[in-house]
Design a protein around this motif. Structure first.
Motif, mmCIF file in Angstrom:
data_model
loop_
_atom_site.group_PDB
_atom_site.id
_atom_site.type_symbol
_atom_site.label_atom_id
_atom_site.label_comp_id
_atom_site.label_asym_id
_atom_site.label_seq_id
_atom_site.Cartn_x
_atom_site.Cartn_y
_atom_site.Cartn_z
ATOM 1 N N ILE A 1 51.947 39.248 46.014
ATOM 2 C CA ILE A 1 51.075 40.400 45.758
ATOM 3 C C ILE A 1 49.650 40.093 46.196
ATOM 4 C CG2 ILE A 1 49.980 41.740 43.912
ATOM 5 C CD1 ILE A 1 52.647 41.726 42.441
ATOM 6 N N LEU A 2 49.137 38.926 45.809
ATOM 7 C CA LEU A 2 47.763 38.568 46.158
ATOM 8 C C LEU A 2 47.599 38.370 47.664
ATOM 9 C CD1 LEU A 2 46.947 36.093 43.246
ATOM 10 C CD2 LEU A 2 46.300 38.491 43.466
ATOM 11 N N ALA A 3 48.604 37.795 48.302
ATOM 12 C CA ALA A 3 48.539 37.617 49.752
ATOM 13 C C ALA A 3 48.522 38.967 50.454
ATOM 14 C CB ALA A 3 49.717 36.778 50.228
ATOM 15 N N LEU A 4 49.300 39.924 49.954
ATOM 16 C CA LEU A 4 49.352 41.254 50.546
ATOM 17 C C LEU A 4 48.019 41.981 50.362
ATOM 18 C CD1 LEU A 4 51.273 43.208 51.982
ATOM 19 C CD2 LEU A 4 51.935 44.085 49.746
ATOM 20 N N VAL A 5 47.428 41.852 49.180
ATOM 21 C CA VAL A 5 46.130 42.485 48.926
ATOM 22 C C VAL A 5 45.067 41.917 49.872
ATOM 23 C CG1 VAL A 5 44.259 42.656 47.237
ATOM 24 C CG2 VAL A 5 46.617 43.104 46.543
ATOM 25 N N GLU A 6 45.118 40.631 50.099
ATOM 26 C CA GLU A 6 44.136 39.984 50.975
ATOM 27 C C GLU A 6 44.240 40.479 52.414
ATOM 28 O OE1 GLU A 6 42.744 35.445 52.226
ATOM 29 O OE2 GLU A 6 44.413 35.762 50.832
ATOM 30 N N GLN A 7 45.453 40.833 52.848
ATOM 31 C CA GLN A 7 45.678 41.196 54.251
ATOM 32 C C GLN A 7 45.689 42.699 54.500
ATOM 33 O OE1 GLN A 7 49.112 38.976 55.864
ATOM 34 N NE2 GLN A 7 48.879 37.561 54.148
ATOM 35 N N THR A 8 45.569 43.512 53.438
ATOM 36 C CA THR A 8 45.643 44.967 53.592
ATOM 37 C C THR A 8 44.502 45.620 52.815
ATOM 38 O OG1 THR A 8 47.037 45.317 51.640
ATOM 39 C CG2 THR A 8 48.171 44.807 53.726
ATOM 40 N N ALA A 9 44.525 46.951 52.777
ATOM 41 C CA ALA A 9 43.548 47.701 51.978
ATOM 42 C C ALA A 9 44.132 48.106 50.627
ATOM 43 C CB ALA A 9 43.098 48.942 52.750
ATOM 44 N N LEU A 10 45.246 47.475 50.224
ATOM 45 C CA LEU A 10 45.854 47.751 48.925
ATOM 46 C C LEU A 10 45.085 47.043 47.813
ATOM 47 C CD1 LEU A 10 49.623 47.299 49.863
ATOM 48 C CD2 LEU A 10 48.456 49.463 49.400
ATOM 49 N N ALA A 11 45.256 47.518 46.597
ATOM 50 C CA ALA A 11 44.678 46.872 45.422
ATOM 51 C C ALA A 11 45.799 46.509 44.454
ATOM 52 C CB ALA A 11 43.679 47.799 44.734
ATOM 53 N N ALA A 12 45.517 45.582 43.570
ATOM 54 C CA ALA A 12 46.494 45.170 42.557
ATOM 55 C C ALA A 12 45.783 44.997 41.230
ATOM 56 C CB ALA A 12 47.187 43.879 42.965
ATOM 57 N N ILE A 13 46.528 45.136 40.140
ATOM 58 C CA ILE A 13 46.015 44.867 38.800
ATOM 59 C C ILE A 13 46.792 43.675 38.252
ATOM 60 C CG2 ILE A 13 45.734 45.756 36.453
ATOM 61 C CD1 ILE A 13 45.541 48.556 37.634
ATOM 62 N N VAL A 14 46.072 42.607 37.949
ATOM 63 C CA VAL A 14 46.721 41.371 37.509
ATOM 64 C C VAL A 14 45.921 40.760 36.353
ATOM 65 C CG1 VAL A 14 47.633 40.896 39.821
ATOM 66 C CG2 VAL A 14 45.429 39.914 39.134
ATOM 67 N N SER A 15 46.526 39.806 35.669
ATOM 68 C CA SER A 15 45.778 39.032 34.685
ATOM 69 C C SER A 15 44.777 38.142 35.407
ATOM 70 C CB SER A 15 46.731 38.165 33.855
ATOM 71 O OG SER A 15 47.577 38.958 33.062
ATOM 72 N N ARG A 16 43.667 37.863 34.751
ATOM 73 C CA ARG A 16 42.628 37.084 35.402
ATOM 74 C C ARG A 16 43.134 35.706 35.836
ATOM 75 N NH1 ARG A 16 38.970 33.261 35.174
ATOM 76 N NH2 ARG A 16 39.971 32.411 33.327
ATOM 77 N N SER A 17 44.053 35.105 35.049
ATOM 78 C CA SER A 17 44.559 33.782 35.399
ATOM 79 C C SER A 17 45.366 33.796 36.686
ATOM 80 C CB SER A 17 45.419 33.231 34.251
ATOM 81 O OG SER A 17 46.510 34.084 33.983
ATOM 82 N N ALA A 18 45.915 34.961 37.070
ATOM 83 C CA ALA A 18 46.664 35.045 38.324
ATOM 84 C C ALA A 18 45.732 35.007 39.522
ATOM 85 C CB ALA A 18 47.504 36.316 38.354
ATOM 86 N N TRP A 19 44.532 35.572 39.367
ATOM 87 C CA TRP A 19 43.561 35.587 40.462
ATOM 88 C C TRP A 19 42.932 34.210 40.658
ATOM 89 C CZ3 TRP A 19 38.149 35.350 39.076
ATOM 90 C CH2 TRP A 19 37.286 35.348 40.184
ATOM 91 N N ARG A 20 42.365 33.668 39.601
ATOM 92 C CA ARG A 20 41.820 32.312 39.558
ATOM 93 C C ARG A 20 40.882 31.993 40.732
ATOM 94 N NH1 ARG A 20 40.510 29.034 35.511
ATOM 95 N NH2 ARG A 20 40.591 26.869 36.096
ATOM 96 N N GLY A 21 39.982 32.927 41.068
ATOM 97 C CA GLY A 21 38.945 32.629 42.044
ATOM 98 C C GLY A 21 39.434 32.409 43.457
ATOM 99 N N ARG A 22 40.523 33.051 43.828
ATOM 100 C CA ARG A 22 41.091 32.833 45.164
ATOM 101 C C ARG A 22 40.166 33.385 46.242
ATOM 102 N NH1 ARG A 22 47.312 34.104 46.903
ATOM 103 N NH2 ARG A 22 47.012 34.255 49.148
ATOM 104 N N ASP A 23 39.899 32.573 47.265
ATOM 105 C CA ASP A 23 39.043 32.994 48.370
ATOM 106 C C ASP A 23 39.660 34.194 49.083
ATOM 107 O OD1 ASP A 23 37.226 31.007 47.876
ATOM 108 O OD2 ASP A 23 38.115 29.584 49.285
ATOM 109 N N GLY A 24 38.804 35.112 49.516
ATOM 110 C CA GLY A 24 39.269 36.289 50.237
ATOM 111 C C GLY A 24 39.614 37.454 49.346
ATOM 112 N N LEU A 25 39.502 37.263 48.035
ATOM 113 C CA LEU A 25 39.822 38.323 47.089
ATOM 114 C C LEU A 25 38.633 38.566 46.159
ATOM 115 C CD1 LEU A 25 43.470 37.404 46.034
ATOM 116 C CD2 LEU A 25 42.754 39.198 47.613
ATOM 117 N N TYR A 26 38.435 39.818 45.808
ATOM 118 C CA TYR A 26 37.381 40.212 44.877
ATOM 119 C C TYR A 26 38.022 40.598 43.548
ATOM 120 C CZ TYR A 26 34.165 40.408 48.843
ATOM 121 O OH TYR A 26 33.387 40.088 49.926
ATOM 122 N N ALA A 27 37.529 40.025 42.459
ATOM 123 C CA ALA A 27 38.008 40.349 41.111
ATOM 124 C C ALA A 27 37.013 41.283 40.453
ATOM 125 C CB ALA A 27 38.171 39.087 40.279
#
Length: 311
Positions: free
Chosen positions: A227-253
């Protein structure tokens, strides 16, 4: 009431003789008599009838006896379990968890556990909360680390910490530099979310219903990494727990509000089920990691008004 009071009581109930009971617990007869009197004073009941020739247990003593035996058995079992933690553990540990918690929390716990207990073979099962609880009831799993279930019948939920659900977008998304987003603003926006069988998705759907919003869920995926990889490569958005995001480069929380959604991870046990030494040791590590995760979330929450809250 102290532990020695129970041990002295059981010795006298077994022997019905102060001299023999005192010898059994390695105290003087006068000490035993004094301790029994202390216990009776605290309980407000006579536990023994004393005469020059014999000692008999009272009706109150009979009622107390069964409970005292059970209490000491539990304490002695607990002491035995703690002693095994100082030895090399072996065997198998079967852990059930959810996709979100298996991204960061569970690997951190396993890394610490295997360093201390390398001889334990670990199996990790990743499923929905309901399926994990079924596995726990069927004794296919030893413990479950998941979000709080809706129904707690026959199980015990030990809460660990609370974390927010956030909106995650990539560089191309219109909300990439927003400070916060209201749930209603996601009306008719394209999202990628987990399937409806997951409680996270059910909670998200309920939040949208509460504000009268209907987003376009164009893709449903189980894997949060995907899900996070897809969000990074497209204009889609996702709703996740903060621990799933964990400061991943290329993504805005981006914090969500109106309503703010939170989730509570915790340990789940079958009520009354004994816990093996390996299970107790792993649970102790989980509690320590949870404290660290709670601190991280608090720090992020304090700074989440920043335009781009990434680490």
């Amino acid at each position: 009431m102290e532990l020695r009071h129970l041990r002295y009581f059981l010795a006298l109930a077994e022997r019905l003789n102060f001299t023999q009971a005192a010898a059994q617990v390695h105290v003087t007869q006068s000490t035993l008599s004094h301790q029994i009197s202390q216990l009776e004073d605290e309980l407000g009941q006579r536990l023994f009838d004393r005469s020059d020739r014999r000692v008999t247990i009272t009706a109150a003593g009979e009622l107390f006896l069964t409970k005292a035996i059970n209490a000491l058995a539990e304490i002695d079992n607990g002491i035995a379990l703690m002693n095994t933690l100082n030895k090399d553990l072996s065997g198998e540990l079967r852990i059930g968890t959810t996709p979100t918690l298996n991204m960061e929390v569970v690997p951190r716990c396993i890394a610490q556990f295997t360093e201390d207990h390398p001889s334990v073979h670990i199996l990790v099962e990743e499923e929905t909360g309901d399926e994990l609880i079924s596995g726990l009831r069927a004794q296919r799993l030893d413990l479950v680390l998941a979000y709080r279930p809706l129904v707690l019948e026959g199980i015990v939920f030990e809460p660990l910490y609370t974390e927010e659900m956030i909106l995650v977008v990539g560089e191309r998304h219109a909300f990439a530099r927003r400070r916060r987003v209201r749930m209603a603003e996601l009306h008719r926006r394209e999202l990628v979310l987990p399937p409806r069988k997951f409680t996270t998705r059910q909670q998200i759907d309920e939040a949208f219903t509460a504000v009268g919003a209907q987003p376009f869920v164009v893709i449903e995926m189980v894997s949060l990494a995907a899900i996070l990889a897809l969000v990074e490569q497209t204009a889609l958005a996702a709703i996740v727990s903060r621990s799933a995001w964990r400061g991943r480069d290329g993504l805005y929380a981006i914090p969500l509000e109106a309503p703010t959604m939170t989730r509570m991870p915790g340990l789940i046990w079958v009520d009354g089920q004994p816990r093996a030494p390996a299970v107790a040791a792993f649970a102790s590590i989980v509690r320590g990691v949870a404290k660290s995760s709670a601190r991280d979330h608090l720090e992020w929450s304090r700074g989440k008004s920043a335009p781009n809250p990434r680490s």
